[in-house]
Design an enzyme around this catalytic site. Structure first.
Site, mmCIF file in Angstrom:
data_model
loop_
_atom_site.group_PDB
_atom_site.id
_atom_site.type_symbol
_atom_site.label_atom_id
_atom_site.label_comp_id
_atom_site.label_asym_id
_atom_site.label_seq_id
_atom_site.Cartn_x
_atom_site.Cartn_y
_atom_site.Cartn_z
ATOM 1 N N ASP A 177 0.790 -1.256 -0.206
ATOM 2 C CA ASP A 177 0.036 0.179 0.022
ATOM 3 C C ASP A 177 0.718 1.244 0.058
ATOM 4 O O ASP A 177 1.338 1.888 1.096
ATOM 5 C CB ASP A 177 -0.859 -0.076 1.239
ATOM 6 C CG ASP A 177 -1.957 1.209 1.087
ATOM 7 O OD1 ASP A 177 -1.979 1.871 0.039
ATOM 8 O OD2 ASP A 177 -2.651 1.316 2.306
ATOM 9 N N LYS A 220 1.809 7.753 0.198
ATOM 10 C CA LYS A 220 2.016 8.065 1.609
ATOM 11 C C LYS A 220 3.473 8.757 1.579
ATOM 12 O O LYS A 220 4.292 8.541 0.725
ATOM 13 C CB LYS A 220 2.076 6.496 2.082
ATOM 14 C CG LYS A 220 0.938 5.829 2.173
ATOM 15 C CD LYS A 220 0.920 4.716 3.088
ATOM 16 C CE LYS A 220 -0.369 3.915 3.358
ATOM 17 N NZ LYS A 220 -1.348 4.528 4.251
ATOM 18 N N ASP A 246 0.217 -4.766 4.826
ATOM 19 C CA ASP A 246 -1.113 -4.344 4.345
ATOM 20 C C ASP A 246 -2.111 -5.821 3.867
ATOM 21 O O ASP A 246 -2.905 -5.782 3.534
ATOM 22 C CB ASP A 246 -1.181 -3.464 3.484
ATOM 23 C CG ASP A 246 -2.460 -2.348 3.944
ATOM 24 O OD1 ASP A 246 -2.980 -2.382 5.032
ATOM 25 O OD2 ASP A 246 -2.787 -1.745 2.810
ATOM 26 N N GLU A 250 -8.117 2.463 0.370
ATOM 27 C CA GLU A 250 -8.142 1.504 -0.880
ATOM 28 C C GLU A 250 -8.790 0.264 0.068
ATOM 29 O O GLU A 250 -9.549 -0.521 -0.836
ATOM 30 C CB GLU A 250 -6.988 1.322 -1.450
ATOM 31 C CG GLU A 250 -6.005 0.387 -0.722
ATOM 32 C CD GLU A 250 -5.344 0.396 0.623
ATOM 33 O OE1 GLU A 250 -5.412 1.925 0.720
ATOM 34 O OE2 GLU A 250 -5.020 -0.103 1.315
ATOM 35 N N ARG A 276 -10.989 -0.525 1.931
ATOM 36 C CA ARG A 276 -12.399 -0.648 1.897
ATOM 37 C C ARG A 276 -13.096 -0.814 0.738
ATOM 38 O O ARG A 276 -14.445 -1.552 0.546
ATOM 39 C CB ARG A 276 -12.969 0.667 2.754
ATOM 40 C CG ARG A 276 -12.749 1.876 1.752
ATOM 41 C CD ARG A 276 -12.786 3.089 3.012
ATOM 42 N NE ARG A 276 -11.795 3.331 3.778
ATOM 43 C CZ ARG A 276 -11.732 4.079 4.888
ATOM 44 N NH1 ARG A 276 -12.732 5.091 4.952
ATOM 45 N NH2 ARG A 276 -10.680 4.007 5.760
HETATM 46 N N1 BES Z 1 -3.252 0.248 5.206
HETATM 47 C C1 BES Z 1 -3.690 1.578 5.535
HETATM 48 C C2 BES Z 1 -3.997 1.642 7.109
HETATM 49 C C3 BES Z 1 -2.784 1.541 7.964
HETATM 50 C C4 BES Z 1 -2.092 2.493 8.412
HETATM 51 C C5 BES Z 1 -2.458 0.064 8.460
HETATM 52 C C6 BES Z 1 -0.849 2.200 9.494
HETATM 53 C C7 BES Z 1 -1.554 0.057 9.369
HETATM 54 C C8 BES Z 1 -0.871 1.163 9.701
HETATM 55 C C9 BES Z 1 -4.984 2.069 4.779
HETATM 56 O O1 BES Z 1 -5.211 1.774 3.670
HETATM 57 C C10 BES Z 1 -4.780 3.277 4.786
HETATM 58 O O2 BES Z 1 -4.081 4.142 4.117
HETATM 59 N N2 BES Z 1 -5.662 4.311 5.450
HETATM 60 C C11 BES Z 1 -5.640 5.644 5.446
HETATM 61 C C12 BES Z 1 -7.213 5.992 5.299
HETATM 62 C C13 BES Z 1 -7.457 7.404 5.147
HETATM 63 C C14 BES Z 1 -6.809 8.041 3.900
HETATM 64 C C15 BES Z 1 -8.795 7.722 5.363
HETATM 65 C C16 BES Z 1 -5.336 5.972 6.810
HETATM 66 O O3 BES Z 1 -5.769 5.433 7.866
HETATM 67 O O4 BES Z 1 -4.573 7.041 6.958
HETATM 68 ZN ZN ZN Z 2 -4.045 -0.128 2.996
HETATM 69 MN MN MN Z 3 -4.049 2.896 2.278
#
Ligand code: BES
Ligand code: ZN
Ligand code: MN
Length: 500
Positions: free
Chosen positions: A266, A273, A284, A345, A347
């Site tokens: 991811d 990111k 992920d 992504e 979800r």
């Molecule tokens: N895979 C990430 C969530 C994540 C973050 C898992 C840190 C483990 C550690 C997920 O896909 C993500 O990027 N979520 C975003 C959502 C936001 C854009 C609403 C997040 O948590 O920042």
């Molecule tokens: Zn993710």
């Molecule tokens: Mn993500």
């Protein structure tokens, strides 16, 4: 991966005659060690009582002593404090098994003998828990030239343990499954991508009574699974949905579905990111890895339950072909989603898998396992998974199962008001909420839109899928992937199959 730790029993008349590189014992605050291990203390000329008298051995939780005894057949004695017997928990026995192995690994030992403490629990339970902790601790993910593992782990106890051989057989299978899940989750993206994950799944289930279906890009296109397709579009390796069916209860019984988030890497997509946020994103795909591991355990243990595991797999990468902010996706269930952030992504791929499962199987329940949000890490840290559900019974069953396996889950609400935040001006819903508020709940609220009538639970394992630097350190969880949820859901399914 071969699991060859348990090689049977030898008869010993007294603990101080154990032949091994090390003997490990568990001591308590409220029982003098020389009383609990009388034969050993005698064989060691009162060493245990002297240690206790000196104050160096108190039995407190967390206390570990390593002693060198050159004239003994076991040469080293590991003593692990277990606290008060009146406060003994199942997890302390796992911790004892785990701590014993960790210390043996530190000393580079080939063989270890763990003495089963005589406590207020059945011999079977003690053996199960200590062996589980030991087996989980005797795991390391590494691509170094050499990996140090204890080659042989034995258990000593009263004659009764000879009757509990099947217990070890069961633990071995459970540990093998969890460690398989850890292997899949730990593998970096240059080893595991949607293609090689698929190959790994076929290898894992080779010879086991399961049916594997893979929906490839063309199949997903025909079915209109545009959530999975959109997320996967930025990668050269096409996304897919793997479905593993294990029909252990017969065709008349409903299915338990488990959906695991399989984002093999991811990067965030075009909403890229930052470096530190990206650094852990090989993990992920933990949800998918652990869901596969669960199916493996269930098939190996021949549970009388119908289980279908679905793992949507994709890489979330930026590219000229990647899906973009403000795209509107028509999902498998017909809902339209406005993409407000390509990093939300998980979800999108889970949503298609959830509605596919509900449409194509007669379900008893559906549970998804996903590293869904950073927000759940803010809320619960590394001590629990966030639990979201539309069904009280399912919630209670999961909490009960989690108490058994010491894999914590903690309920968070899905009140009506939260759904205001995912309203979109141009589509049925959008994929993020407003600002950073209630991020974990928003993720869950989004998912709930893709389950119509089935009891559903979502476990957000972002904080607990792998061992974080600042997180809790359990000796039976080595660095990297934890396998969180495999034992929990196995326990849940065992109970379900017994009560159905
Ligand atoms: N895979 C990430 C969530 C994540 C973050 C898992 C840190 C483990 C550690 C997920 O896909 C993500 O990027 N979520 C975003 C959502 C936001 C854009 C609403 C997040 O948590 O920042
Ligand atoms: Zn993710
Ligand atoms: Mn993500």
């Amino acid at each position: 991966m071969v699991f060859n730790m348990f090689k049977g029993y030898e008869r010993v008349s007294s603990l101080d005659l154990v032949v091994c590189d090390a003997l490990s014992i568990m001591v308590f605050e409220d029982i003098a060690p020389e009383v609990m291990y009388e034969d050993l203390d005698r064989g060691l000329n009162g060493l245990l009582s002297k240690l206790r008298a000196s104050g160096d051995l108190t039995g407190k939780e967390g206390e570990v002593l390593k002693l060198y005894l050159p004239e003994k057949p076991f040469k080293r004695l590991i003593i692990v404090g277990g606290g008060k017997t009146s406060e003994l928990t199942k997890d302390r026995l796992r911790v004892f098994g785990g701590e014993s192995v960790v210390r043996a690994k530190e000393m580079n030992l080939a063989s270890l003998c763990i003495a089963l403490p005589k406590v207020n629990m059945s011999v079977e339970d003690v053996l199960y828990l200590v062996a589980e902790g030991a087996g989980l601790a005797n795991y390391e993910w590494s691509r170094k030239k050499e990996v140090k593992l204890v080659k042989e782990i034995k258990f000593v106890g009263k004659e009764e343990i000879l009757k509990s051989c099947e217990v070890l057989d069961t633990v071995a299978k459970v540990v093998e499954a969890v460690n398989l899940g850890r292997d899949l989750a730990n593998a970096p993206a240059d080893e595991i991508n949607p293609q090689t994950f698929e190959e790994a799944v076929f290898k894992v289930f080779n010879g086991l009574p399961v049916k594997i279906k893979v929906l490839h890009k063309e199949d997903l296109e025909k079915l209109g699974m545009n959530g999975i397709l959109s997320v996967g579009r930025g990668s050269n390796i096409p996304p897919r949905l793997i479905i593993v069916e294990y029909e252990g209860a017969g065709p008349d019984k409903p299915w338990y579905a488990v959906v695991g988030k399989g984002v093999c890497f991811d990067a965030g997509g075009l909403n890229l990111k930052d470096s530190s946020g990206m650094l852990e994103m090989k993990y992920d795909k933990s949800g998918a890895a652990y869901a596969v591991a669960l199916a493996y355990a269930v098939a190996k243990l021949k549970l009388k339950v119908n289980l279908v595991v679905l793992t949507p797999l994709a890489e979330n990468l930026p590219s000229g072909n990647a899906y973009k902010p403000l795209d509107i996706i028509r999902m498998y269930n017909g809902l339209t989603v406005e993409v407000r952030n390509t990093d939300a992504e998980g979800r999108l791929i889970l949503a298609d898998a959830l509605s596919y499962a509900e449409k194509n199987y007669r379900l008893a329940s559906i549970i998804d396992l996903a590293t869904l949000t950073g927000a759940v890490v803010v809320a619960l840290g590394s001590h629990a998974a966030g639990l979201f559900t539309n069904n009280e019974d399912l919630k209670n069953s999961l909490i009960k199962a989690s108490e058994e396996t010491s894999e914590r889950v903690w309920p968070l609400p899905l009140w009506r008001e939260y759904y205001e935040d995912i309203k979109s001006d141009f589509a049925d819903i959008k994929n993020i909420g407003v600002g950073r508020a209630a991020g974990a709940i928003i993720g869950a609220a989004f998912l709930s839109k893709f389950v119509e009538k089935t009891p559903w639970a979502h476990l957000d394992i972002a904080g607990i899928a792998w061992v974080q630097e600042e997180g809790p350190k359990k000796p039976y969880l080595s660095k990297g992937a934890t396998g969180f949820g495999v034992r929990l859901l196995l326990n849940f399914l065992k109970t379900a199959s017994n009560t159905a």
